[in-house]
Structure formats: C-alpha cells, structure tokens
Scaffold this motif. Sequence first.
Motif, PDB file in Angstrom:
ATOM      1  N   GLY A  51      -4.550  -4.131  11.204  1.00 42.71           N
ATOM      2  CA  GLY A  51      -4.762  -5.388  11.958  1.00 42.71           C
ATOM      3  C   GLY A  51      -6.219  -5.336  12.442  1.00 42.71           C
ATOM      4  N   PRO A  52      -6.568  -6.348  13.328  1.00 37.36           N
ATOM      5  CA  PRO A  52      -7.991  -6.418  13.761  1.00 37.36           C
ATOM      6  C   PRO A  52      -8.762  -4.736  14.195  1.00 37.36           C
ATOM      7  N   GLY A  53      -9.852  -4.612  13.639  1.00 35.36           N
ATOM      8  CA  GLY A  53     -10.578  -3.522  14.086  1.00 35.36           C
ATOM      9  C   GLY A  53     -10.247  -2.468  12.970  1.00 35.36           C
ATOM     10  N   LYS A  54      -9.405  -2.454  12.102  1.00 39.16           N
ATOM     11  CA  LYS A  54      -8.960  -1.598  11.080  1.00 39.16           C
ATOM     12  C   LYS A  54      -9.694  -1.771   9.849  1.00 39.16           C
ATOM     13  N   THR A  55      -9.709  -0.726   9.035  1.00 37.18           N
ATOM     14  CA  THR A  55     -10.556  -0.911   7.476  1.00 37.18           C
ATOM     15  C   THR A  55      -9.481  -0.677   6.592  1.00 37.18           C
ATOM     16  N   ILE A  56      -9.519  -1.394   5.622  1.00 41.44           N
ATOM     17  CA  ILE A  56      -8.611  -1.188   4.092  1.00 41.44           C
ATOM     18  C   ILE A  56      -9.665  -0.957   3.074  1.00 41.44           C
ATOM     19  N   ALA A  57      -9.684   0.140   2.556  1.00 46.21           N
ATOM     20  CA  ALA A  57     -10.331   0.586   1.116  1.00 46.21           C
ATOM     21  C   ALA A  57      -9.753  -0.073   0.086  1.00 46.21           C
ATOM     22  N   VAL A  58     -10.461  -0.682  -0.959  1.00 49.42           N
ATOM     23  CA  VAL A  58      -9.917  -1.135  -2.281  1.00 49.42           C
ATOM     24  C   VAL A  58     -10.942  -0.733  -3.142  1.00 49.42           C
ATOM     25  N   MET A  59     -10.150  -0.195  -4.264  1.00 52.69           N
ATOM     26  CA  MET A  59     -10.629   0.560  -5.478  1.00 52.69           C
ATOM     27  C   MET A  59     -10.009   0.158  -6.648  1.00 52.69           C
ATOM     28  N   ALA A  60     -10.360  -1.042  -7.444  1.00 51.49           N
ATOM     29  CA  ALA A  60      -9.813  -1.660  -8.373  1.00 51.49           C
ATOM     30  C   ALA A  60     -10.631  -2.538  -8.975  1.00 51.49           C
ATOM     31  N   GLY A  61     -10.184  -2.558 -10.490  1.00 50.70           N
ATOM     32  CA  GLY A  61     -11.141  -3.293 -11.484  1.00 50.70           C
ATOM     33  C   GLY A  61     -10.804  -4.839 -11.242  1.00 50.70           C
ATOM     34  N   ASN A  62     -11.631  -5.676 -12.160  1.00 54.34           N
ATOM     35  CA  ASN A  62     -11.850  -7.131 -12.232  1.00 54.34           C
ATOM     36  C   ASN A  62     -10.682  -7.672 -12.292  1.00 54.34           C
ATOM     37  N   ARG A  63      -9.418  -8.364 -11.676  1.00 53.90           N
ATOM     38  CA  ARG A  63      -8.141  -8.937 -11.826  1.00 53.90           C
ATOM     39  C   ARG A  63      -7.974  -9.798 -10.275  1.00 53.90           C
ATOM     40  N   PRO A  64      -7.219 -10.976 -10.865  1.00 58.87           N
ATOM     41  CA  PRO A  64      -7.072 -11.582  -9.603  1.00 58.87           C
ATOM     42  C   PRO A  64      -6.277 -10.733  -8.278  1.00 58.87           C
TER      43      PRO A  64
ATOM     44  N   ASN B 222      -2.163 -17.844  -2.184  1.00 61.47           N
ATOM     45  CA  ASN B 222      -2.040 -17.935  -0.571  1.00 61.47           C
ATOM     46  C   ASN B 222      -0.724 -17.285  -0.383  1.00 61.47           C
ATOM     47  N   ALA B 223       0.275 -17.502  -1.024  1.00 62.92           N
ATOM     48  CA  ALA B 223       1.686 -17.042  -0.907  1.00 62.92           C
ATOM     49  C   ALA B 223       1.308 -15.252  -1.060  1.00 62.92           C
ATOM     50  N   LEU B 224       0.946 -15.080  -2.308  1.00 64.82           N
ATOM     51  CA  LEU B 224       0.821 -13.534  -2.701  1.00 64.82           C
ATOM     52  C   LEU B 224      -0.094 -12.653  -1.683  1.00 64.82           C
ATOM     53  N   VAL B 225      -1.197 -13.628  -1.098  1.00 65.73           N
ATOM     54  CA  VAL B 225      -2.180 -12.628  -0.163  1.00 65.73           C
ATOM     55  C   VAL B 225      -1.334 -12.663   1.018  1.00 65.73           C
ATOM     56  N   ASN B 226      -0.305 -13.496   1.411  1.00 67.35           N
ATOM     57  CA  ASN B 226       0.352 -13.358   2.897  1.00 67.35           C
ATOM     58  C   ASN B 226       1.246 -12.268   2.599  1.00 67.35           C
ATOM     59  N   GLN B 227       1.982 -11.861   1.502  1.00 65.48           N
ATOM     60  CA  GLN B 227       2.785 -11.067   1.194  1.00 65.48           C
ATOM     61  C   GLN B 227       2.053  -9.731   1.137  1.00 65.48           C
ATOM     62  N   TYR B 228       0.869  -9.427   0.726  1.00 64.15           N
ATOM     63  CA  TYR B 228      -0.010  -8.368   0.818  1.00 64.15           C
ATOM     64  C   TYR B 228      -0.149  -8.056   2.229  1.00 64.15           C
ATOM     65  N   ALA B 229      -0.592  -8.927   3.049  1.00 63.19           N
ATOM     66  CA  ALA B 229      -0.810  -8.946   4.454  1.00 63.19           C
ATOM     67  C   ALA B 229       0.281  -8.307   5.041  1.00 63.19           C
ATOM     68  N   SER B 230       1.472  -8.920   4.759  1.00 64.88           N
ATOM     69  CA  SER B 230       2.544  -8.137   5.348  1.00 64.88           C
ATOM     70  C   SER B 230       2.897  -6.843   5.417  1.00 64.88           C
ATOM     71  N   VAL B 231       2.576  -6.507   4.074  1.00 63.74           N
ATOM     72  CA  VAL B 231       2.861  -5.006   3.837  1.00 63.74           C
ATOM     73  C   VAL B 231       1.653  -4.074   4.425  1.00 63.74           C
ATOM     74  N   TYR B 232       0.338  -4.609   4.309  1.00 58.64           N
ATOM     75  CA  TYR B 232      -0.509  -4.154   5.362  1.00 58.64           C
ATOM     76  C   TYR B 232      -0.286  -3.727   6.842  1.00 58.64           C
ATOM     77  N   ALA B 233       0.313  -5.043   7.306  1.00 58.03           N
ATOM     78  CA  ALA B 233       0.837  -4.864   8.635  1.00 58.03           C
ATOM     79  C   ALA B 233       1.796  -3.696   9.140  1.00 58.03           C
ATOM     80  N   ALA B 234       2.725  -3.520   8.096  1.00 59.59           N
ATOM     81  CA  ALA B 234       3.703  -2.426   8.231  1.00 59.59           C
ATOM     82  C   ALA B 234       3.068  -1.225   8.294  1.00 59.59           C
ATOM     83  N   HIS B 235       1.866  -1.171   7.854  1.00 60.84           N
ATOM     84  CA  HIS B 235       1.181   0.127   7.689  1.00 60.84           C
ATOM     85  C   HIS B 235       0.269   0.560   8.792  1.00 60.84           C
ATOM     86  N   GLY B 236       0.174  -0.664   9.636  1.00 62.96           N
ATOM     87  CA  GLY B 236      -0.610  -0.525  10.821  1.00 62.96           C
ATOM     88  C   GLY B 236      -2.062  -1.084  10.942  1.00 62.96           C
TER      89      GLY B 236
END
Length: 585
Positions: A95-108, A79-93
């Motif tokens: 939020g609600p209504g936006k979309t993030i694309a993820v292209m990565a292999g199987n790992r945590p 949860n702490a790492l998820v929240n760190q990722y979220a703060s980086v996302y937020a710094a790039h704009g």
Amino acid sequence: MDAMEQVGARKVTFIDVLRALPKLAPDGLRMARGAVGLVTLKPTNKESIGHIFQRAAAKHPERPFLRFEDTEMSYGQANALVNQYASVYAAHGVGPGKTIAVMAGNRPETLLAALAGVKLGAAVGMINTNQRGDVLDHSVRLLDATVLVAGRDYREALNEVDTPTVLDLDTLADGATSDADPEVCATLPASTTAFYIFTSGTTGLPKASAMSHFRWLKSMSGIGGLGVRLRADDTLYCCLPLYHNNALTVSLSSVLSAGATLAIGRSFSASRFWDDVVRTRSTAFCYIGELCRYLLNQPPRPIEREHQVRVVVGNGLRPEIWAEFTERFGIDRIAEFYGASECNLAFINALNIDRTAGTCPLPFAVVEYDADTGKPLRHGDRLRKVKAGAVGLLLTKVTNRAPFDGYTDADASERKLVRGAFKADDCWFDTGDLVRMQGFKHVAFVDRLGDTFRWKGENVATTEVEGAIAEHPDVEQAVVYGVSVPGTDGKAGMAAVKLRDGTRFDGTVMGAHLANRLPSYAVPLFVRVINEVEQTSTFKSRKVDLRDEGYAAGVTDPMFVFTGGKYVTWYPDYPAEVAGGKIRA
C-alpha cells in the motif's frame, strides 16, 4: 568555421527559432496542453500515473494500449489486469509507503506489474536485469521491498541473494479478488514516490534514484506534450529495457499524454529493428544514441524506408551523425532531450532544430568547473557562468516547481547539491555533465565528468569495476577509466591492471571472472597490464595520464581486448569492429 562547428555543435540563432515556429501550428493545441500542465501541476495535486492511466482506460477502453510481437492489448484489458495484480499486492500488505521490486524482461506484464504498484501508492523499484551477485544483493537490500516480482528468466539469479516474498510474474493474477480500480489511486498526491530507477554513481554500487509522480507528470507535459506531441492514432515503439527511464518515463508518458499505443520490443536488434517498427505499425520510436549508430552501421535495406515513423524521441544522438540519420531513414522530426534519472528537470528539442538537446523553461546554469575534481569552480564564494559557445558543468536549480527527489541514501543526495552558488541561500543540483551553451537557452550534451562514464546508454561506475577486477586472485591493483572509440557514443571501459608477482594475465579466466560479476555493459573492452599504479599524495590513483594514453600505438605495455567472452591480444582493427557493431560486448 568556429570552434563550435569544428566539434560538430552549432549555434542556435533567432533565425532558427523563427523558421521553426510555422511548423508548430498543427501541434498548437497539444503544445498548449503541455504548457498548461507544466504551469499548473503542483506536488500537492491529487494526480498520479495510475490515475492518468485508468482515466484513459475508462475513456477509450477498446483503443489499443500495448502491442508486443503478435499480440495486442486494449486499454480496458490492460487496466483490468493491472487491477488484478494490485489486488494480489494488497493481499501481501502492499500500500502507500511500501515498495515493490520488479526484475523482469521486456513484455507487457512487466509494465503492468509496475502500473499496479503505483496505483496502490507504492514505489516500484525497477531492477536492472543485468545485475548479478553482490551488486544485485545490494540493490534488493536497498529497496527493502515488501514483495519482489520476478520473471522466470531471472529466478536463478535471485536464488543467490536474500529476497522478500517473490511473486512469479507469469502467475501474478492468480488469486486476484478484484479487477476494480483501487480506491486509493484517486487520492494520491503527486509528491508520492512512484519509481526507483537504478543509476550507477561514483560510490561504486548502484544508487536508487527516486522518481515522484510529480516529476513523471512533468515529463508527460514537457517531453510528451511539448516535445513528442503524439496523436491518439500514433504508436510509439520502444525496445529499450523497461527499467530504463527512456522507456518507463519518456515512452510511457508520451503515450499516455495522447491516449496512444505503446509497442514493446523484447530487445534491441539492429538487424530486425525496422522489421519490428513496420510490423507494429509504429509512427514513432524512442532511442539512445548508440541505437542510432548501430542502425547506421547496418547495410541499407528497402524496409528502412517503408515505415511510417514521423517523430523519434531520445537522447545521445551525436551531432556528427544527425543529418545522416534523418536523411537515410526519412525521419521528419527529432525530439532530442537531455535528462537523467535523478535530475530535477529536462531539456527538450521542441522546435526540431538540428544538433541540440533543446531548451528548458526552468532555471539552470552552465558554469566553470575544476577539471581535476569535476566540481563547480568557485571564484571567491560564488560560481561563474560560461559564455555562449563554451562548455561547462550543468547545474539545475532546486525549487518548489523543480524539486530534487534524491536517492534512498540521504548522504548521496546531499553530495549532489551545490549550495550558495550565486546567492547565499540558493540550491542547485550538480548533474555531473558537461554541456555546450548554444544560444537562446539551448544546450548540447558533451560528456560526463568524474569517475562515472557512459557506455551502451548506461552509466558505469569505475570503482564498481575496479572492485570486481580486484577480486581476481592474480590482481594486485586496478584502475578503470573510460576511453573514446571513434564512431561510438560515450566511453568504453579500459582497465590498467597490476598483477601479483609470479602471475600472468589469463584472458579466458579474467573474461569469465568479470562476466559473472558485472553487467555486460560494464565489462572493460580494453585491459592494459602495467608495472605500477602511480598515486597522488592522498593515495588516489593517477588515472588522467592513463586515460589520455588510452590504447594509442605508443603504449608499449601488453594490451588485451574483450571479444567472445574472453580477452585476447590487442589488434589494430578492434576499435573499428566495436564501432561497427561486430563486437557487441
């Protein structure tokens, strides 16, 4: 023996249900919670995937959440790492209504990157990592994402397409300003879009199917709570790709519904599958039908009975191998289900009755269909349901309790709806799937209709493959269809190709051509070189006869098969090698 038994299906009777009930007693409380969730959850509820996850982390932060190879991560750490990722996302704009694309292999980190997006109210588009070239470019454009998170193994593929800001998954937490839970997470309504899951449609290019938090949470209650019924000390092993709904929705929701542990496998390997299951101390796993067949094709090893697995969840376990699979590997319970990325409801085998995808408490209909068009068959203005034991087209009713989230393309969404089926104002989702009515509202999956066929657990659009073949300069026209291979699930791809005058079929060149343009599962295993492509009066290819002939001995046209990255001349042992897993293309 009646027709149902001859095809490996079965009737579900009152006796079957009666025998199953006593065995449900130990799971009664879990099933009750699942039932309550199904009944009480509404799209307007302030509930979401991220909120479920962060409440679990607050309740038992030390409990293991993820296992991967030789590492383990607790709920609190994740949860702490998820929240760190979220703060980086937020710094790039983001939020609600936006979309993030993820292209990565199987790992945590891939899963945590997705959870960070949904915590912020953004929709996360999970790109199939097999996509390349024009298909990948199409998918990236379709998402119109604010940022794209990429694993390093996929950066080169992304260099070929126009992308938004690309964030490196391995350094995503760098520059994080906070590891606190985002405030917006607790305010999101369940109707918010959580994920886009790519599914191949009959238009030839992938469609992005929307998955709302509401539908994901319904899966958690229905499949996870009523069907899988994990306990807090359980570990579910999933080696299916994280862009697949069986991983992102079925596996994750089953784990979070119980506060259990998810063991992520880097990829599926038939030879090391049971080693991974034992090493991760897993008590459950998620499957697709082909996975089960590959395991059965492996030579017996002692470790395959040294595991602690008591329940498995998935779809596509064929009736003819059901008993062999459970007996050989000592599996007590099969939570087979039916569902699709875009479907508004799911069936689950909650009673552990063999050879069935189970039942669904919400309205559905199995109707007569037109074999030529694949559409529901109308008698006057209305449709007609099939009788028990018969095969028909599955329709699921669209209601407030079971909304259709649709695709990013509104026209594509509308084409999947059937209006005025039984009443003037009703609305149903056309699954495009044939199922058999087994009795007591139970169904068994039979096959897919239309130009899409299913191979390796993925839907393959024939028009996409035809387009890739037609790009070859030696090809004048191509027709693609699915053919059965005894001992396998789904349909393998076969192409009938008309070459340009003065050219010959070069299997090495064609193999490389298609491997560079298509996902591995979409590359046809069989190619038939024909003199002419017959067409209907409306200029549609007559593929029915070609599909029926397949690769039968009576076909006199030159035929080739795909192996080792190239096409070689057909040989009779090839289908058996595909079924045995020797041909992994």
